[in-house]
Design a protein around this motif. Sequence first.
Motif, mmCIF file in Angstrom:
data_model
loop_
_atom_site.group_PDB
_atom_site.id
_atom_site.type_symbol
_atom_site.label_atom_id
_atom_site.label_comp_id
_atom_site.label_asym_id
_atom_site.label_seq_id
_atom_site.Cartn_x
_atom_site.Cartn_y
_atom_site.Cartn_z
ATOM 1 N N ARG A 223 24.549 66.774 71.073
ATOM 2 C CA ARG A 223 25.633 66.887 70.340
ATOM 3 C C ARG A 223 26.230 68.163 70.371
ATOM 4 O O ARG A 223 27.605 68.585 70.103
ATOM 5 C CB ARG A 223 25.398 66.344 68.794
ATOM 6 C CG ARG A 223 25.001 65.029 68.725
ATOM 7 C CD ARG A 223 24.701 64.626 67.150
ATOM 8 N NE ARG A 223 25.949 64.759 66.390
ATOM 9 C CZ ARG A 223 25.974 65.466 65.439
ATOM 10 N NH1 ARG A 223 25.392 66.426 65.026
ATOM 11 N NH2 ARG A 223 27.180 65.437 64.817
ATOM 12 N N CYS A 224 25.521 69.128 70.681
ATOM 13 C CA CYS A 224 26.060 70.633 70.992
ATOM 14 C C CYS A 224 27.126 70.734 72.255
ATOM 15 O O CYS A 224 27.914 71.637 72.459
ATOM 16 C CB CYS A 224 25.114 71.649 71.371
ATOM 17 S SG CYS A 224 23.957 71.843 69.646
ATOM 18 N N PHE A 225 27.232 69.561 72.943
ATOM 19 C CA PHE A 225 28.102 69.320 74.128
ATOM 20 C C PHE A 225 29.488 68.906 73.922
ATOM 21 O O PHE A 225 29.470 68.259 73.218
ATOM 22 C CB PHE A 225 27.576 68.927 75.400
ATOM 23 C CG PHE A 225 26.377 69.337 75.862
ATOM 24 C CD1 PHE A 225 26.481 70.307 77.228
ATOM 25 C CD2 PHE A 225 25.021 69.363 75.662
ATOM 26 C CE1 PHE A 225 25.467 70.710 77.751
ATOM 27 C CE2 PHE A 225 23.982 70.070 76.162
ATOM 28 C CZ PHE A 225 24.145 70.653 77.245
ATOM 29 N N ARG A 226 30.498 69.588 74.482
ATOM 30 C CA ARG A 226 31.883 69.101 74.138
ATOM 31 C C ARG A 226 31.838 67.742 74.767
ATOM 32 O O ARG A 226 31.620 67.548 75.971
ATOM 33 C CB ARG A 226 32.940 69.920 74.725
ATOM 34 C CG ARG A 226 34.383 69.512 74.477
ATOM 35 C CD ARG A 226 35.332 70.600 74.915
ATOM 36 N NE ARG A 226 35.454 70.917 76.321
ATOM 37 C CZ ARG A 226 36.333 71.765 76.728
ATOM 38 N NH1 ARG A 226 36.981 72.324 76.095
ATOM 39 N NH2 ARG A 226 36.323 71.899 78.013
ATOM 40 N N GLY A 227 32.517 66.651 74.046
ATOM 41 C CA GLY A 227 32.492 65.262 74.488
ATOM 42 C C GLY A 227 31.555 64.264 74.443
ATOM 43 O O GLY A 227 31.511 63.361 74.654
ATOM 44 N N ILE A 228 30.213 64.998 73.719
ATOM 45 C CA ILE A 228 28.984 64.086 73.593
ATOM 46 C C ILE A 228 29.024 64.074 71.861
ATOM 47 O O ILE A 228 28.542 65.115 71.341
ATOM 48 C CB ILE A 228 27.968 64.720 74.149
ATOM 49 C CG1 ILE A 228 27.970 64.782 75.806
ATOM 50 C CG2 ILE A 228 26.798 63.847 73.754
ATOM 51 C CD1 ILE A 228 26.815 65.291 76.534
ATOM 52 N N ASP A 229 29.433 63.040 71.287
ATOM 53 C CA ASP A 229 29.189 63.020 69.872
ATOM 54 C C ASP A 229 27.681 62.181 69.655
ATOM 55 O O ASP A 229 26.840 61.950 70.504
ATOM 56 C CB ASP A 229 30.364 62.170 69.224
ATOM 57 C CG ASP A 229 30.541 60.899 69.545
ATOM 58 O OD1 ASP A 229 29.798 60.350 70.855
ATOM 59 O OD2 ASP A 229 31.866 60.269 69.191
ATOM 60 N N GLN A 307 27.045 72.062 66.040
ATOM 61 C CA GLN A 307 26.171 73.010 66.653
ATOM 62 C C GLN A 307 25.677 73.693 65.569
ATOM 63 O O GLN A 307 24.566 74.632 65.967
ATOM 64 C CB GLN A 307 27.062 73.857 67.474
ATOM 65 C CG GLN A 307 27.542 73.417 68.760
ATOM 66 C CD GLN A 307 28.120 74.367 69.516
ATOM 67 O OE1 GLN A 307 28.600 75.619 69.302
ATOM 68 N NE2 GLN A 307 28.546 74.087 70.901
ATOM 69 N N GLU A 308 26.004 73.749 64.172
ATOM 70 C CA GLU A 308 25.214 74.577 63.127
ATOM 71 C C GLU A 308 23.876 74.170 63.101
ATOM 72 O O GLU A 308 23.430 73.129 63.080
ATOM 73 C CB GLU A 308 26.024 74.209 61.833
ATOM 74 C CG GLU A 308 27.409 74.706 61.946
ATOM 75 C CD GLU A 308 27.974 74.189 60.425
ATOM 76 O OE1 GLU A 308 27.446 73.482 59.546
ATOM 77 O OE2 GLU A 308 29.174 74.872 59.969
ATOM 78 N N GLY A 309 22.971 75.198 63.086
ATOM 79 C CA GLY A 309 21.611 75.023 62.911
ATOM 80 C C GLY A 309 20.629 74.726 64.170
ATOM 81 O O GLY A 309 19.398 74.723 64.009
ATOM 82 N N GLN A 310 21.447 74.529 65.369
ATOM 83 C CA GLN A 310 20.778 74.288 66.388
ATOM 84 C C GLN A 310 20.189 75.665 67.189
ATOM 85 O O GLN A 310 20.770 76.742 66.998
ATOM 86 C CB GLN A 310 21.745 73.530 67.225
ATOM 87 C CG GLN A 310 22.013 72.287 66.889
ATOM 88 C CD GLN A 310 20.823 71.315 66.747
ATOM 89 O OE1 GLN A 310 20.011 71.362 67.369
ATOM 90 N NE2 GLN A 310 20.996 70.935 65.373
ATOM 91 N N ASP A 311 19.364 75.322 68.074
ATOM 92 C CA ASP A 311 18.746 76.528 68.880
ATOM 93 C C ASP A 311 19.824 77.132 69.744
ATOM 94 O O ASP A 311 20.665 76.642 70.397
ATOM 95 C CB ASP A 311 17.601 76.013 69.793
ATOM 96 C CG ASP A 311 16.949 77.135 70.439
ATOM 97 O OD1 ASP A 311 17.333 78.158 70.604
ATOM 98 O OD2 ASP A 311 15.647 76.902 70.832
ATOM 99 N N PRO A 312 19.905 78.484 69.478
ATOM 100 C CA PRO A 312 20.712 79.389 70.046
ATOM 101 C C PRO A 312 20.958 79.182 71.898
ATOM 102 O O PRO A 312 21.939 79.270 72.413
ATOM 103 C CB PRO A 312 20.738 80.745 69.730
ATOM 104 C CG PRO A 312 20.019 80.842 68.525
ATOM 105 C CD PRO A 312 19.236 79.552 68.478
#
Length: 362
Positions: A223-229, A307-312
């Motif tokens: 979900r951190c990728f643009r276009g992937i919900d 992206q909140e709380g995800q691995d940098p």
Amino acid sequence: MAKATHFVGLDVHARQTHAAVLDRDTGELQRRRLSGDPLVALPLLEQLGPDARAVYEAGPTGFVLARVGVERGLDVRVCAPGLIPRKPTERVKTDARDAERLARLLAAGELSFVRVPTVEEEQLRDLVRAREDLRGDLNRARQRLSHFLRRRGLRFDGPGSSWTSRHRSWLRALSFEDRASQVTFADYLAAVAAIEQRRDAVDQALEQLAPTSPWAETIARLRCFRGIDTLAAIGLCAEISDFERFAHPRQLAAYLGLVPCERSSDEKRRQGSITKAGPKHSRRLLVQAAKHAYRRPSISDELRRRQEGQDPRVIAVAWRAQQRLHRQWHRLATRRGKHPNLATVACARELATFVWEAALIA
């Protein structure tokens, strides 16, 4: 497990199973016809002992036979039907012949095996595929309605595109003088509304199941990728399942059918369109996500929330993907003059490599 002494090919059906047992030492082949559900093959495998290795094709009978066989300490595998070598001149096909072919190919090591999903994974994958079926049903229902209106000389001229709020208001305001046309229109419109309601219910269920699914961590990363919900992420995970089974991202791209087909001989090399092998649902999801590649790299408010709380490190991979895909799309579509769809598919292939990298970050 010890080296196999018997290779068993199983042609499994709902009410009967054909088995071919190949003895490694003598080369003798025995055929058996077993009546009953797929589990009827288990007693035969237990008689052959722990050194027997069995295989059957993936299909409508599912993975129950493989799961129960493993629970009983048996080596039962499932092979991919599309990757079974077949003679082009062979015109006779029977269940017994299919079982014999599987046994001989298993002994020769010529079969490609599929990963057997867990029960929970298969249950969630069925829901994802039901959602994909609803998408196709909705498209067909909308097309029926649009074709009906077109035959009556009616077309929505805007403002806006089809199936927006303005378009729906225009549809609700339509009426026909003859009863046949009015009933037909009402039925087509009701079919669209019913499928949309079913689709929304499945979407809601998938949103609720995603955080507790076997792929919860991977879904959050994708979900951190643009276009992937969430729906796209759970769809990719349901079809790919275990990203670790691909040693290199090129293997994942090939599995998804995003690599070009090739016919090369001697010094001639010819490449064509993509192979379209593997799960078309995952391929479509990646292509849809890659359609954002023409836009400048950016982080929207919605993407920032995902992206909140995800691995940098995962966020860094997603950002590199945006930059790389944007450059690649404009290089192909603008500088080289390729068709935008071709550029998008090329970006989808590269997006698969970034998805693989993000999913496997330890």
